[in-house]
Design an enzyme around this catalytic site. Structure first.
Site, PDB file in Angstrom:
ATOM      1  N   ASP A   8       0.885  -1.158   0.000  1.00  0.00           N
ATOM      2  CA  ASP A   8       0.000   0.000   0.000  1.00  0.00           C
ATOM      3  C   ASP A   8       0.933   1.220   0.000  1.00  0.00           C
ATOM      4  O   ASP A   8       2.085   1.122   0.435  1.00  0.00           O
ATOM      5  CB  ASP A   8      -0.854  -0.041   1.264  1.00  0.00           C
ATOM      6  CG  ASP A   8      -1.672   1.211   1.439  1.00  0.00           C
ATOM      7  OD1 ASP A   8      -2.424   1.552   0.527  1.00  0.00           O
ATOM      8  OD2 ASP A   8      -1.542   1.849   2.496  1.00  0.00           O
ATOM      9  N   ASP A  10       0.041   5.004   0.777  1.00  0.00           N
ATOM     10  CA  ASP A  10      -0.155   5.994   1.835  1.00  0.00           C
ATOM     11  C   ASP A  10      -0.281   5.306   3.196  1.00  0.00           C
ATOM     12  O   ASP A  10      -1.209   4.529   3.409  1.00  0.00           O
ATOM     13  CB  ASP A  10      -1.421   6.789   1.504  1.00  0.00           C
ATOM     14  CG  ASP A  10      -1.568   8.002   2.368  1.00  0.00           C
ATOM     15  OD1 ASP A  10      -0.618   8.323   3.100  1.00  0.00           O
ATOM     16  OD2 ASP A  10      -2.632   8.629   2.325  1.00  0.00           O
TER      17      ASP A  10
HETATM   18  P1  B16 Z   1      -6.745  10.178  -3.809  1.00  0.00           P
HETATM   19  P2  B16 Z   1      -3.645   4.232  -0.014  1.00  0.00           P
HETATM   20  C1  B16 Z   1      -5.493   6.165  -0.044  1.00  0.00           C
HETATM   21  O1  B16 Z   1      -4.191   5.739  -0.345  1.00  0.00           O
HETATM   22  C2  B16 Z   1      -5.488   7.074   1.188  1.00  0.00           C
HETATM   23  O2  B16 Z   1      -5.129   6.330   2.337  1.00  0.00           O
HETATM   24  C3  B16 Z   1      -6.890   7.637   1.406  1.00  0.00           C
HETATM   25  O3  B16 Z   1      -6.887   8.505   2.521  1.00  0.00           O
HETATM   26  C4  B16 Z   1      -7.321   8.410   0.136  1.00  0.00           C
HETATM   27  O4  B16 Z   1      -8.648   8.907   0.287  1.00  0.00           O
HETATM   28  C5  B16 Z   1      -7.257   7.453  -1.048  1.00  0.00           C
HETATM   29  O5  B16 Z   1      -5.940   6.925  -1.179  1.00  0.00           O
HETATM   30  C6  B16 Z   1      -7.628   8.145  -2.348  1.00  0.00           C
HETATM   31  O6  B16 Z   1      -6.666   9.128  -2.609  1.00  0.00           O
HETATM   32  O7  B16 Z   1      -7.742  11.236  -3.408  1.00  0.00           O
HETATM   33  O8  B16 Z   1      -5.334  10.688  -3.907  1.00  0.00           O
HETATM   34  O9  B16 Z   1      -7.179   9.431  -5.044  1.00  0.00           O
HETATM   35  O10 B16 Z   1      -3.570   4.121   1.472  1.00  0.00           O
HETATM   36  O11 B16 Z   1      -4.611   3.237  -0.652  1.00  0.00           O
HETATM   37  O12 B16 Z   1      -2.287   4.221  -0.667  1.00  0.00           O
HETATM   38 MG    MG Z   2      -2.876   3.200   3.282  1.00  0.00          MG
END
Ligand code: B16
Ligand code: MG
Length: 214
Positions: A8, A10
């Site tokens: 993953d 984030d």
């Molecule tokens: P975006 P991951 C996720 O990343 C984040 O944890 C989450 O907080 C966010 O809403 C989601 O990506 C979508 O992100 O707005 O940049 O498309 O943890 O799956 O790497």
């Molecule tokens: Mg994450």
């Protein structure tokens, strides 16, 4: 036998929590919607539109689909501005060491992220070319806990799902990994999930876990 490790992004490779928080907060303040760090925590690993729906639970009016799209665009424009500050120094501790060790031991590595900003984030932290495959929010219609993003990552690694392990910091991501029939390793907030096959406090513990399963 495990042959591939899907990370993953984030919360595992880098933390963008604060940037998400600041950007959603700006949007919520503009709309006079109550928003705090606790609500922000519920957005971990959740897609952009699903995140907005959680924030709108506190709204006093309802929004049309067009208005919702405008709110997510507003948040994302500001979020992308904040991401300009992200740099290789923001890579979480021991991540580079783990990636290097896995590569030296012939494991394939991939990113499996819900974020549609994955490529921008990887560019900012200097890891655009470090992975054998990338699957992200731009590849999928159904976000975690649906397994799609991890299944696409495995396919791009030319591996079967059971040959892959996932490292995740969100409950929704652990659920997605299990739905994909992969080995699920939880870190940070995801260690509360009953579905984890293994739980770690430091990413370097991944090496031991993977080698033992070899
Ligand atoms: P975006 P991951 C996720 O990343 C984040 O944890 C989450 O907080 C966010 O809403 C989601 O990506 C979508 O992100 O707005 O940049 O498309 O943890 O799956 O790497
Ligand atoms: Mg994450």
């Amino acid at each position: 036998m495990l042959k591939g490790i899907i990370f993953d992004l984030d919360g595992v490779i880098v933390t963008t929590d604060q940037y998400h928080y600041q950007a959603w907060k700006k949007m919520a303040d503009k709309e006079n919607i109550y928003f705090d760090e606790e609500i922000n925590h519920r957005l971990r690993g959740v897609s952009r539109m699903a995140s907005l729906e959680i924030i709108l639970e506190k709204a006093n009016k309802s929004y049309t689909d067009e208005e919702k799209k405008a709110l997510t665009d507003y948040k994302n424009d500001y979020y992308k501005k904040l991401l300009q500050d992200l740099s290789p120094q923001d890579i979480l501790p021991n991540v580079l060491k783990v990636l290097d060790t896995l590569k030296k031991n012939n494991y394939k590595i991939a990113i499996g992220s819900s974020s549609k900003n994955t490529k921008l984030i990887l560019k900012q932290i200097g890891l655009s070319h470090s992975f054998d495959a990338i699957a992200d929010g731009t590849d999928i219609k159904r976000s975690k806990p649906h397994p799609d993003v991890f299944l696409i990552a495995a396919e791009r690694l030319n591996l079967k799902p059971f040959e892959c392990a996932v490292i995740e910091d969100a409950d929704a991501g652990i659920e997605a990994a299990k739905n994909a029939k992969m080995y699920a390793i939880g870190i940070g907030a995801a260690t509360n999930s009953e579905l984890c096959d293994a739980k770690i406090t430091d990413i370097k513990e991944v090496i031991d876990i993977i080698m033992k399963k070899a």
